[in-house]
Design a protein around this motif. Sequence first.
Motif, PDB file in Angstrom:
ATOM      1  N   LYS A   1       0.855  -1.160  -0.053  1.00  0.00           N
ATOM      2  CA  LYS A   1      -0.406   0.205   0.357  1.00  0.00           C
ATOM      3  C   LYS A   1       1.085   1.482   0.099  1.00  0.00           C
ATOM      4  O   LYS A   1       0.656   2.529  -0.364  1.00  0.00           O
ATOM      5  CB  LYS A   1      -0.924  -0.033   1.010  1.00  0.00           C
ATOM      6  N   CYS A   2       1.612   1.205   0.404  1.00  0.00           N
ATOM      7  CA  CYS A   2       2.972   2.097   0.539  1.00  0.00           C
ATOM      8  C   CYS A   2       4.355   2.123   0.045  1.00  0.00           C
ATOM      9  O   CYS A   2       4.510   0.599   0.350  1.00  0.00           O
ATOM     10  CB  CYS A   2       2.619   2.507   1.830  1.00  0.00           C
ATOM     11  N   SER A   3       5.287   3.036   0.068  1.00  0.00           N
ATOM     12  CA  SER A   3       6.695   2.719  -0.398  1.00  0.00           C
ATOM     13  C   SER A   3       7.504   2.911   0.595  1.00  0.00           C
ATOM     14  O   SER A   3       7.287   4.148   1.968  1.00  0.00           O
ATOM     15  CB  SER A   3       7.355   4.139  -1.494  1.00  0.00           C
ATOM     16  N   ILE A   4       8.071   2.053   1.635  1.00  0.00           N
ATOM     17  CA  ILE A   4       9.075   1.833   2.794  1.00  0.00           C
ATOM     18  C   ILE A   4      10.734   2.013   2.323  1.00  0.00           C
ATOM     19  O   ILE A   4      10.965   0.908   1.248  1.00  0.00           O
ATOM     20  CB  ILE A   4       8.651   1.449   3.741  1.00  0.00           C
ATOM     21  N   PHE A   5      11.677   3.078   2.185  1.00  0.00           N
ATOM     22  CA  PHE A   5      12.239   3.152   1.957  1.00  0.00           C
ATOM     23  C   PHE A   5      13.600   3.923   2.883  1.00  0.00           C
ATOM     24  O   PHE A   5      13.225   4.524   3.751  1.00  0.00           O
ATOM     25  CB  PHE A   5      13.063   3.521   0.763  1.00  0.00           C
ATOM     26  N   ILE A   6      15.180   3.475   2.579  1.00  0.00           N
ATOM     27  CA  ILE A   6      16.018   4.649   3.264  1.00  0.00           C
ATOM     28  C   ILE A   6      16.285   5.675   3.289  1.00  0.00           C
ATOM     29  O   ILE A   6      16.803   5.970   0.880  1.00  0.00           O
ATOM     30  CB  ILE A   6      16.792   3.639   3.650  1.00  0.00           C
ATOM     31  N   GLN A   7      16.358   7.005   2.847  1.00  0.00           N
ATOM     32  CA  GLN A   7      16.576   7.955   2.425  1.00  0.00           C
ATOM     33  C   GLN A   7      17.612   8.578   1.916  1.00  0.00           C
ATOM     34  O   GLN A   7      17.755   8.879   0.472  1.00  0.00           O
ATOM     35  CB  GLN A   7      16.711   9.149   3.649  1.00  0.00           C
ATOM     36  N   SER A   8      19.082   7.376   1.755  1.00  0.00           N
ATOM     37  CA  SER A   8      20.311   7.464   1.253  1.00  0.00           C
ATOM     38  C   SER A   8      20.728   6.361   0.599  1.00  0.00           C
ATOM     39  O   SER A   8      21.244   6.818  -0.430  1.00  0.00           O
ATOM     40  CB  SER A   8      21.337   7.205   2.010  1.00  0.00           C
ATOM     41  N   HIS A   9      18.482   5.822  -0.051  1.00  0.00           N
ATOM     42  CA  HIS A   9      19.133   5.079  -1.299  1.00  0.00           C
ATOM     43  C   HIS A   9      17.928   5.670  -2.807  1.00  0.00           C
ATOM     44  O   HIS A   9      17.878   5.086  -3.811  1.00  0.00           O
ATOM     45  CB  HIS A   9      17.945   3.372  -1.150  1.00  0.00           C
ATOM     46  N   VAL A  10      17.875   6.935  -2.282  1.00  0.00           N
ATOM     47  CA  VAL A  10      17.753   7.882  -2.865  1.00  0.00           C
ATOM     48  C   VAL A  10      18.308   8.697  -3.401  1.00  0.00           C
ATOM     49  O   VAL A  10      18.198  10.073  -2.938  1.00  0.00           O
ATOM     50  CB  VAL A  10      15.855   8.135  -2.914  1.00  0.00           C
ATOM     51  N   PRO A  11      19.563   9.199  -4.189  1.00  0.00           N
ATOM     52  CA  PRO A  11      20.387  10.464  -4.512  1.00  0.00           C
ATOM     53  C   PRO A  11      19.648  11.206  -5.627  1.00  0.00           C
ATOM     54  O   PRO A  11      20.510  12.118  -5.267  1.00  0.00           O
ATOM     55  CB  PRO A  11      21.651   9.751  -5.110  1.00  0.00           C
ATOM     56  N   GLU A  12      19.321  11.114  -5.841  1.00  0.00           N
ATOM     57  CA  GLU A  12      18.412  12.350  -6.659  1.00  0.00           C
ATOM     58  C   GLU A  12      17.936  13.155  -5.534  1.00  0.00           C
ATOM     59  O   GLU A  12      18.006  14.310  -5.320  1.00  0.00           O
ATOM     60  CB  GLU A  12      17.127  11.838  -7.382  1.00  0.00           C
ATOM     61  N   VAL A  13      18.070  12.708  -4.190  1.00  0.00           N
ATOM     62  CA  VAL A  13      17.157  13.543  -3.296  1.00  0.00           C
ATOM     63  C   VAL A  13      18.722  15.169  -2.546  1.00  0.00           C
ATOM     64  O   VAL A  13      18.109  15.752  -2.857  1.00  0.00           O
ATOM     65  CB  VAL A  13      16.943  12.920  -1.824  1.00  0.00           C
ATOM     66  N   ALA A  14      19.424  14.149  -2.585  1.00  0.00           N
ATOM     67  CA  ALA A  14      20.701  14.824  -2.143  1.00  0.00           C
ATOM     68  C   ALA A  14      20.356  15.705  -3.506  1.00  0.00           C
ATOM     69  O   ALA A  14      21.478  16.779  -3.044  1.00  0.00           O
ATOM     70  CB  ALA A  14      22.031  13.957  -2.416  1.00  0.00           C
ATOM     71  N   GLU A  15      20.863  15.935  -4.718  1.00  0.00           N
ATOM     72  CA  GLU A  15      21.447  16.386  -5.675  1.00  0.00           C
ATOM     73  C   GLU A  15      20.022  17.524  -5.339  1.00  0.00           C
ATOM     74  O   GLU A  15      20.399  18.737  -6.267  1.00  0.00           O
ATOM     75  CB  GLU A  15      21.296  16.274  -7.144  1.00  0.00           C
ATOM     76  N   LEU A  16      19.044  17.196  -5.463  1.00  0.00           N
ATOM     77  CA  LEU A  16      18.025  18.199  -4.878  1.00  0.00           C
ATOM     78  C   LEU A  16      18.627  18.924  -4.123  1.00  0.00           C
ATOM     79  O   LEU A  16      17.602  20.544  -4.398  1.00  0.00           O
ATOM     80  CB  LEU A  16      16.396  17.920  -5.087  1.00  0.00           C
ATOM     81  N   HIS A  17      18.588  18.282  -2.755  1.00  0.00           N
ATOM     82  CA  HIS A  17      19.404  19.244  -2.247  1.00  0.00           C
ATOM     83  C   HIS A  17      20.065  20.273  -2.268  1.00  0.00           C
ATOM     84  O   HIS A  17      20.136  21.448  -2.225  1.00  0.00           O
ATOM     85  CB  HIS A  17      19.684  18.150  -0.569  1.00  0.00           C
ATOM     86  N   LEU A  18      21.185  19.961  -3.433  1.00  0.00           N
ATOM     87  CA  LEU A  18      22.284  20.607  -3.252  1.00  0.00           C
ATOM     88  C   LEU A  18      21.793  21.627  -4.647  1.00  0.00           C
ATOM     89  O   LEU A  18      21.770  23.065  -4.418  1.00  0.00           O
ATOM     90  CB  LEU A  18      23.271  19.617  -4.129  1.00  0.00           C
ATOM     91  N   LEU A  19      20.586  21.267  -5.433  1.00  0.00           N
ATOM     92  CA  LEU A  19      20.300  22.951  -6.259  1.00  0.00           C
ATOM     93  C   LEU A  19      19.288  23.581  -4.806  1.00  0.00           C
ATOM     94  O   LEU A  19      18.961  24.961  -5.331  1.00  0.00           O
ATOM     95  CB  LEU A  19      19.489  22.041  -7.263  1.00  0.00           C
ATOM     96  N   PHE A  20      18.624  22.911  -4.449  1.00  0.00           N
ATOM     97  CA  PHE A  20      18.023  24.055  -3.454  1.00  0.00           C
ATOM     98  C   PHE A  20      18.452  24.907  -2.805  1.00  0.00           C
ATOM     99  O   PHE A  20      18.047  26.064  -2.351  1.00  0.00           O
ATOM    100  CB  PHE A  20      17.660  22.670  -3.057  1.00  0.00           C
ATOM    101  N   SER A  21      19.985  24.555  -2.378  1.00  0.00           N
ATOM    102  CA  SER A  21      20.456  24.610  -1.674  1.00  0.00           C
ATOM    103  C   SER A  21      21.707  26.960  -1.948  1.00  0.00           C
ATOM    104  O   SER A  21      22.141  27.595  -1.674  1.00  0.00           O
ATOM    105  CB  SER A  21      22.252  24.610  -0.729  1.00  0.00           C
ATOM    106  N   MET A  22      21.059  26.378  -3.523  1.00  0.00           N
ATOM    107  CA  MET A  22      21.598  27.687  -4.059  1.00  0.00           C
ATOM    108  C   MET A  22      20.548  28.508  -4.118  1.00  0.00           C
ATOM    109  O   MET A  22      20.928  29.903  -4.457  1.00  0.00           O
ATOM    110  CB  MET A  22      22.223  27.077  -5.617  1.00  0.00           C
TER     111      MET A  22
END
Length: 341
Positions: A84-105
């Motif tokens: 019913k839902c997606s359960i996962f570990i934050q660091s297993h989706v590296p795109e989040v780190a890139e989006l964090h970098l771009l947001f920091s700009m």
Amino acid sequence: MGRKRVTSGMRPTGGMHLGNLLGALENWVRLQDDYDCFFFIVDWHALTTPGGGTAVGYENVGDLRNRVREIAVDWIAAGLDPGKCSIFIQSHVPEVAELHLLFSMITPLGWLERNPAYRDMVQSYRIESPSYGLLGYPTLQAADILAYKGDYVPVGKDQEAHVNMTRDLGQRFNSLYGKKVFPITETLLTPVPRVPGLDGVDRKMSKSSGNYIAVSDSSEETVAKIRSMYTDPVKIRKDDPGHPDGCVVFAFHNIYNKPEASIVRGECENGGRGCVACKAQLAAAMNGALMPIREKRRELEGNPAVIGEILSAGALKAEKIAAETLREVRDAMNLPRRGDF
């Protein structure tokens, strides 16, 4: 139109205590039936503070992997359904780190410096030299939510400010680049019961205070902890009138023994109930309520490969969505694609 999307995460502090279960997990279990839910274990967020002692942080990565596994087991045992839902570990989706970098700009420094949660964490963790990661915590949190285009984040009223910055940052991005890449994320306000610690109704249950009952505790451990609960200091003898509103035991009767709570109150107030019997009744009710979760935990611990499969499948689904979001973000920011030249 598809279902609205809910996103939320939790730090990997190890197995959950009753405050986590009652304050978040039980609500997540309800939400998964009505929303497209993404629930993730925020291992990167755990590294924004130093750690030390029993706490995990960038100075004490210690048993971080084991703590991630323990919380995943608790989530699934408590009723989160990978169907019913997606359960996962934050660091297993590296795109989040890139989006964090771009947001920091594009995140104004003043937004981060005025964030009350930043000041609270610096004080509560007694951090002398806060890291860039801690200051940028809200930007990473926004990336966690907006990578999956979260429509809602389930929080209590006291956490509403955390979501406001995510909404502001998403709107700032859309305005700067003239494209509505991100939704207007809103809070999904939920009633969060106040779960007291074992040491008093005015003390919040927490790992750091050591005043908690863990979901993974055995029945015997639960009984022992309930016996140690703080009770009415004025009630010396069994037949003394009690004051249930100041008693931790009664607070938990209101949660785990609701049908009998009015009887418990009356007997306590008129001196017809002793604390020993009151605690025994609570222990029976609490252990009965937690039994299905604990049985599911034992089943999962006996088949650890299942946890890995669930987390991997959840990460694959999340990464697919996050990758599409990043494609839109890069296009909006006019970043060159590989092979353009």
